[in-house]
Design an enzyme around this catalytic site. Structure first.
Site, mmCIF file in Angstrom:
data_model
loop_
_atom_site.group_PDB
_atom_site.id
_atom_site.type_symbol
_atom_site.label_atom_id
_atom_site.label_comp_id
_atom_site.label_asym_id
_atom_site.label_seq_id
_atom_site.Cartn_x
_atom_site.Cartn_y
_atom_site.Cartn_z
ATOM 1 N N GLU A 144 0.748 0.042 -5.072
ATOM 2 C CA GLU A 144 0.127 0.677 -5.717
ATOM 3 C C GLU A 144 1.262 1.831 -6.130
ATOM 4 O O GLU A 144 1.353 2.725 -4.464
ATOM 5 C CB GLU A 144 -0.914 0.867 -4.620
ATOM 6 N N ASP A 163 0.930 -1.175 -0.074
ATOM 7 C CA ASP A 163 0.013 0.230 0.020
ATOM 8 C C ASP A 163 0.803 1.435 0.492
ATOM 9 O O ASP A 163 2.126 1.269 0.573
ATOM 10 C CB ASP A 163 -0.839 -0.101 0.848
#
Length: 520
Positions: free
Chosen positions: A254, A210
């Site tokens: 990401e 993330d």
């Protein structure tokens, strides 16, 4: 007696030939292409809270996922990515799970560690890989590390694990009590490696990082380019560590940026990146139909920029995820031809190189948008309806933690769509299983534009070969609302037909020896 011996000899020779024949299957003596390509999968992104409830408390859980693995297997899924399931701040309305309070334990609302281990085991029996969301950019401000660092500034061993702007204020990339870790501290890096090993030992085969773009931006006064370089080196060091435990582990990042030139360097330390550029191309050129003649050439150019950084790059192809409004809510994918465009978007996603990612409910055409702090009777909502309950059509497993709002439950259910051969769900099933069964689609990152591309028809050649076994396919998409006829030589028709309906797709196996006849 000689005849009997001859018969045995013949049978033995046939058996030997069969044993030595390469195959896409997984028999004892056949080439297991999936094992040779551990970073090419068909992923299904699951927000556990919304997916399936096993105990009637209205909240999705690990057992709910386990009990519905057959649905995913039938869909054609070969791997699942579960959004954060670590212990989190339940008392702070943190439904999303990104405020981690313990990296070595699970969210109690989702079940127990035993439940998770059973899920991983059951997935493994179906040859499904399991990827977890690893949130290492920050911890919750209620994590014991941070609490100690804040309360005992002069003596805490965790004080330098965070980035302090003032003696009492720690840096946050994201507001809301999520405090950035100091990843330039070697003790923190070693802890992250320990966390990775812990979950690999549990059976996790991949990690989605993330906010990879933000891992080092908290250092005040430091050149952004230097921080980006540190990020790449840091991820590479984690990757090297993880591969000592599992050579096939997947590192996916990401990096929320729509320019492919802004993310190419991340392939230094990552196997895969969510490709926001390709997603935007699909939204625009499939949805709006703008400049469709450039569709494949643009994607090919983007992919070519990744290769120098990682020859085995595996882009994460997607059209929806939890940080975006669902594609079925986009204006260009609604209206009279909305379903056909959604099907074409799925066809593109499931035939491009890399690993396609299906966001739960995408296969149903679920809608969902972000609201900016409105009250719908369940407190203030923001992104919750991008992550609304999955529509099973079966009350016994449908989650109820979030009430329906503004059509969030209006898509036809799983039960309904399975009975309709023309449904979006059955289209996903057909294309996902087509990909899974054809190595030319499933493996490798070969992509070349078809040399007869027009503004109406956009095609590309995919090719894969390993130890003498190979396949070459030609994928052609009709980018228009009218029927188009294709005239092309092929070996085998794999999907569709030569008369492409509006927004239809055809997949053809072609002669590998003549591949240059199809590409520029």
């Amino acid at each position: 007696m000689k005849k009997i011996l001859s018969l045995f000899t013949l049978l033995a020779m046939v058996g030997l030939l069969i044993a030595c024949t390469p195959s896409n299957g997984e028999g004892d003596n056949k080439v297991d292409l999936r094992a040779e390509n551990p970073r090419n999968d068909i992923y299904y992104e699951i927000f556990i809270r919304s997916f399936a409830d096993s105990d009637g408390d209205g909240i999705g859980d690990f057992n709910g996922v386990t009990q519905n693995l057959d649905y995913l297997e039938d869909l054609g899924v070969t791997a699942i990515w579960m959004m954060p399931f670590n212990e989190t701040d339940l008392d702070f309305g943190s439904h999303h799970g990104y405020r981690i309070t313990d990296y070595y334990d699970v969210n109690t609302e989702y079940g127990t560690m035993d439940d998770l281990e059973n899920l991983i085991s059951e997935a493994k029996t179906r040859k499904m890989r399991v990827m977890m969301d690893l949130v290492i950019n920050h911890t919750s401000d209620t994590h014991p590390w941070f609490v100690d660092a804040q309360d005992n500034a002069s003596t805490s061993p965790y004080r330098d694990w965070y980035i302090w702007q003032t003696p009492s204020t720690a840096f946050e990339s994201f507001a809301g009590g999520m405090k950035d870790l100091n990843l330039q501290n070697e003790e923190v890096v070693e802890e992250v490696k320990n966390i990775i090993t812990f979950w690999q030992d549990k059976g996790i085969t991949g990690f989605r990082f993330d906010a990879a773009k933000h891992l080092f931006i908290g250092d005040p006064g430091t050149n952004p380019a230097v921080m980006a370089s540190k990020t790449h080196e840091f991820l590479r060091s984690l990757q090297t560590h993880a591969r000592q435990n599992d050579p096939g582990v997947l590192f996916l990042g990401e990096v929320f940026d729509y320019e492919y030139s802004a993310v190419q360097n991340y392939y230094i330390g990552l196997d895969s990146l969510f490709d926001f550029y390709v997603a935007n191309e699909i939204w625009g050129k499939v949805g709006h139909g703008t400049d469709s003649r450039l569709f494949v050439s643009n994607i090919e150019r983007a992919f070519n920029t990744y290769r120098p950084y990682n020859a085995n790059y595996a882009p994460g192809i997607f059209i929806s995820n939890h940080d975006l409004d669902r594609i079925a809510s986009f204006g260009q994918f609604s209206g009279p031809m909305g379903l056909e465009k959604l099907k074409l978007a799925a066809s593109v996603t499931l035939t491009l190189p890399g690993s396609p990612h299906i966001y739960y409910g995408e296969e149903l055409g679920m809608t969902g948008t972000r609201y900016e702090g409105i009250d719908v009777g369940q407190g203030t909502v923001y992104d919750q309806y991008r992550r609304a309950p999955f529509i099973w059509g079966d009350a016994s497993k449908t989650t109820t933690w979030l009430n329906p709002y503004n059509g969030s439950n209006s898509a036809p259910s799983v039960a309904t769509q399975l009975e309709n051969p023309n449904s979006l769900l059955n289209h996903y099933k057909a294309l996902a299983n087509l990909r899974k069964d054809n190595p030319g689609l499933m493996y490798g990152n070969f992509l070349k534009a078809w040399n007869e591309n027009t503004s109406s028809l956009q095609g590309y050649v995919r090719h894969y070969e390993f130890e003498g076994e190979g396949q070459t396919v030609l994928v052609i998409h009709n980018m228009t609302s009218t029927t188009k006829t294709v005239d092309v030589d092929y070996v085998k028709l794999l999907y569709g037909n030569l008369e492409l309906p509006a927004y239809g797709t055809i997949v053809l196996e072609i002669d590998s020896a003549k591949i240059n006849d199809y590409i520029s």
